[in-house]
Design an enzyme around this catalytic site. Structure first.
Site, PDB file in Angstrom:
ATOM      1  N   GLU A   1      26.772  56.205  44.966  1.00  0.00           N
ATOM      2  CA  GLU A   1      27.563  54.965  44.858  1.00  0.00           C
ATOM      3  C   GLU A   1      27.072  53.934  45.885  1.00  0.00           C
ATOM      4  O   GLU A   1      26.972  52.741  45.582  1.00  0.00           O
ATOM      5  CB  GLU A   1      29.054  55.269  45.070  1.00  0.00           C
ATOM      6  CG  GLU A   1      29.683  55.968  43.874  1.00  0.00           C
ATOM      7  CD  GLU A   1      31.114  56.437  44.134  1.00  0.00           C
ATOM      8  OE1 GLU A   1      31.905  56.451  43.174  1.00  0.00           O
ATOM      9  OE2 GLU A   1      31.438  56.809  45.287  1.00  0.00           O
TER      10      GLU A   1
ATOM     11  N   ASP B   1      45.759  26.620  43.425  1.00  0.00           N
ATOM     12  CA  ASP B   1      45.882  25.294  42.827  1.00  0.00           C
ATOM     13  C   ASP B   1      44.839  24.361  43.413  1.00  0.00           C
ATOM     14  O   ASP B   1      44.234  24.650  44.443  1.00  0.00           O
ATOM     15  CB  ASP B   1      47.307  24.754  43.030  1.00  0.00           C
ATOM     16  CG  ASP B   1      47.722  24.726  44.495  1.00  0.00           C
ATOM     17  OD1 ASP B   1      47.123  23.962  45.261  1.00  0.00           O
ATOM     18  OD2 ASP B   1      48.646  25.481  44.874  1.00  0.00           O
TER      19      ASP B   1
END
Ligand code: DGJ
Length: 730
Positions: free
Chosen positions: A616, A536
């Site tokens: 990777e 928030d």
């Protein structure tokens, strides 16, 4: 001039670049809301106020025999319970007689230079002096024992309005506040939609859009935090509003506790929006001379759909709400060991992970849960913030030195607000945890919540943290909170103040975070609550980034980050590349796609590098270089949602455009692969229409890309993704 006061007509007008907000104190002193919408030259909207004789609507005594004057029907700036307005109200005060009725009347106003601030609560601030002005309107009730101040912050250039309210008891007897909403906006007409951001753990901030119907619609909760379930951000949108068209109003509450957002359509089709602390289990006693401040609400009006509203919120949160060094400084690319090891690690294992990560270009190593007390699972240890040197095989200082020796920064995890029953802290101070006398506590993740409304509890935890943080060189702290609050009872407060506990808790949390930030100004603090359970605007004042969700699956993140983006900037959204099959969904997505999605956030990794192949690792090296190259564009550029999950397209697309429109980055993820799919194209936005943009060796005008679109390649692999970088040539 952002604030215009016409004293003769008691008219108050707030102007931002493209919006206008107006109130008028009428002949009875009632503060009416006359207008909120597009900025226009017409300066007096009181002609819109219509009075009629409506059955069963009461009339204030001062209105005499005028049956057309009723608070039940007039648009009001700050409605009060008990004055004949039967709609949901902004303020409810119970007096010493036990009665609940307030009737506020205008007393005066003042314009202040700069932006007001609120004691103990987060608020937007001016980056430079002169960026904002404040209007304060003072009102009192007939008995003159309640003084209410309405504060309005006007950021004209930013296009942002803010509001808060203070209530003072100027009488002799105590009063009880039962409802003090931060925002009340009446819209006398229009067909509106109500957009909320609902969810659950691992699926936060999903967009809900429904037509506002007669009665009350609400979003909010009583979990003690803003929560995974609803976000303290809502939109009131014209029923025809879209990303780029139509009127909408975004309302954000800067608060991390119980909140309520309500929309009520009344008998005359008027819509009222209210937002503030949830009145459930809230009752705040004000003794003579005491004041209460409501949390701040931020309001943005857009005449051009959600996109314009989003851009205002993003800029304002980045520049006028977040604070500290990392508001502007580049945030390091991190690796967090949580999904790589969970609780099962040693110091050597962490160093091995850090070495591999450093070799790939990762800049910060974060040691997550499990480094302290007796903590090899989530059943014990919270509250005992002493380093488990046996588990680490070294002191924290030594570990930190080794990590720094790799050229990396070092960070650790904390959950300061919680305590395990199986901990020395709980055994010594059971009364420090929320518990109802005579009842067994409700456990969640086998833990209880510390009473952060208490200064002594906060001081103890702060002291314990400082003892650790002062010894080791800690560059980053993850502040987690892994349950909802219940058993709300503080052993330190009398019975008639128990309704204050949760608000005092939130104030305590903010005080703690503020203290921590001031003591360690160079330490980056990331907020977290089981992922995005406390995502928030209030938290963003203290922690410039928040872990967006415990769901790290790239495809699910598309929706989570999409919903989050309506109010919150990319720079606030914690997002990591994790291992596949994904730990939450079992889904396998290409490593490239996981990075594309995480790059629409703060970007980092959350896996065990020992399990990566050499290919990777090489790919990750390139990803990190790419992220650093585009960092400014991604973190400070304007963000465009090019697709929406509700459209059910086979791909998701978004775009970052630099403020000068010279660069753009378009990201596309194939969310479904179909055989013999029709060709697809995506319409870009935010470019210079006449500008010539270079993209993969070809030239396009901005207009062509925005109105003709960018053709998308055919997906050959499930969940394939693409990034298109555009640069202005001329
Ligand atoms: C919840 C967080 O969201 C996770 O990332 C991790 O930190 C765990 N808590 C640790 O308990």
């Amino acid at each position: 001039m952002a604030i215009l006061v016409d004293r003769k007509n008691s008219l108050f007008t707030l102007c931002t670049k493209s919006s206008m907000y107006q109130m008028k104190a009428d002949s009875l002193g009632v503060l009416l809301h006359t207008y909120y919408g597009k900025r226009t030259e017409n300066m007096d909207f009181s002609y819109l106020i219509q009075k009629r004789d409506h059955g069963f609507s009461g009339n204030p005594y001062e209105a005499g025999m005028d049956r057309t004057y009723s608070l039940d029907t007039l648009p009001q700036e700050y409605s009060c319970f008990g004055g004949g307005d039967y709609r949901e109200s902004a303020l409810a005060v119970r007096d010493a007689y036990g009665a609940s009725a307030v009737d506020l009347r205008y007393e005066g106003c003042e314009i202040l230079k700069g932006k007001y601030q609120i004691p103990g609560l987060p608020a937007f601030y001016e980056e430079n002096p002169g960026q904002a002005e404040t209007l304060v309107i003072t009102m009192k009730n007939e008995r003159k024992n309640i003084l209410v101040k309405l504060f309005y912050g006007v950021f004209e250039e930013l296009d942002l309005l803010t509001r808060t309210v203070s209530v003072e008891n100027c009488g002799e007897e105590p009063v009880y506040l039962e409802r003090v909403m931060s925002l009340c906006v009446d819209q006398p007409c229009g067909n509106w939609d109500w957009m909320t951001f609902y969810g659950r753990h691992e699926m936060e901030r999903q967009v809900s859009r429904t037509a506002i119907h007669h009665g009350i619609q609400s979003a909010g909760g009583l979990r003690g935090t803003s929560s995974h379930q609803y976000n303290p951000f809502v939109i009131l949108a014209d029923s025809k509003a879209s990303e780029i068209q139509g009127s909408c109003y975004g309302f954000s509450l800067l608060y991390s506790g119980n909140f309520l957002a309500e929309a009520e359509k009344d008998q005359f089709n008027q819509t009222r929006v209210l937002m503030g602390i949830h009145p459930g289990n809230f009752r705040y006693k004000l003794e003579k001379g005491e004041s209460f401040y409501a949390p701040e609400a931020a309001l943005v009006y857009s005449d051009k759909g959600f996109e314009k509203m989003t851009h205002v919120f993003h800029r304002a949160i980045r520049n006028n709400l977040c604070r500290g060094k990392f508001k502007n400084a580049r945030r390091p690319v991190l690796i967090n060991n949580w999904e790589g090891t969970y609780f099962d690690f040693t110091g050597d294992k962490l160093i091995a992970m850090a070495k591999d990560a450093a070799d790939m270009g990762v800049e910060l190593f974060v040691m997550d849960d499990g480094w302290f007390g007796k903590r090899d699972d989530d059943n014990s240890g919270l509250g005992d913030w002493q380093v488990n040197e046996k588990k680490l095989g070294c002191t924290l200082q030594e570990l930190s030195e080794k990590i720094h020796g790799l050229g990396m920064k070092f960070g650790i995890w904390y959950e300061p607000e919680c305590v395990s029953q199986d901990s020395d802290l709980y055994r010594a101070h059971p009364d420090w945890a929320f518990q109802i006398p005579g009842r067994n506590p409700i456990r969640s993740r086998n833990q209880l919540v510390l009473d952060f409304s208490r200064q002594d509890v906060r001081d103890h935890i702060f002291k314990e943290m400082v003892q650790v943080l002062d010894k080791a060189d800690v560059d980053y702290l993850k502040w987690d909170f892994n349950r909802s609050i219940c058993d709300v009872y503080s052993a330190q407060l009398p019975a008639d103040r128990q309704g204050e506990v949760l608000h005092r808790y939130v104030l305590g949390l903010y005080e703690f975070l503020d203290r921590l930030g001031r003591r360690y100004p160079d330490m980056l603090i990331e907020g977290c609550s089981g992922g995005g359970g406390r995502f928030d605007a209030g938290m963003l004042h203290y922690t410039p980034q928040i872990w967006c969700s415990d769901d790290t699956d790239a495809i699910e993140r598309l929706e989570i980050q999409y919903g989050t983006s309506f109010c919150y900037p990319v720079s606030a959204m914690g997002a990591h590349v994790s291992a596949c099959p994904n730990h939450q969904t079992g889904r396998t997505t290409p490593l490239g796609t996981r990075a594309t999605v995480a790059m629409a956030g703060t970007f980092g990794y959350e896996l065990d590098p020992a399990k990566l192949t050499e290919e990777e690792k090489e790919e990750i090296r390139k990803q990190i270089c790419r992220f650093k190259e585009y960092y400014e564009l991604i973190q400070r550029g304007d963000y465009f949602r090019l697709t929406a999950p509700s459209e059910e397209r086979h791909y998701a697309a978004w775009e970052f455009v630099s403020p000068d429109q010279k660069e753009a980055l378009v990201s596309v993820v194939a969310s479904k692969v179909r055989t013999n799919d029709p060709p697809a194209r995506v319409l870009l936005r935010g470019l210079k229409e006449e500008g010539i943009y270079l993209l993969e060796g070809r030239e396009y005008t901005g207009g062509a890309l925005m109105y003709g679109g960018l053709p998308l390649p055919e997906a050959k692999v499930e969940y394939q993704s693409w990034e298109f970088y555009l640069k202005l040539k001329n």
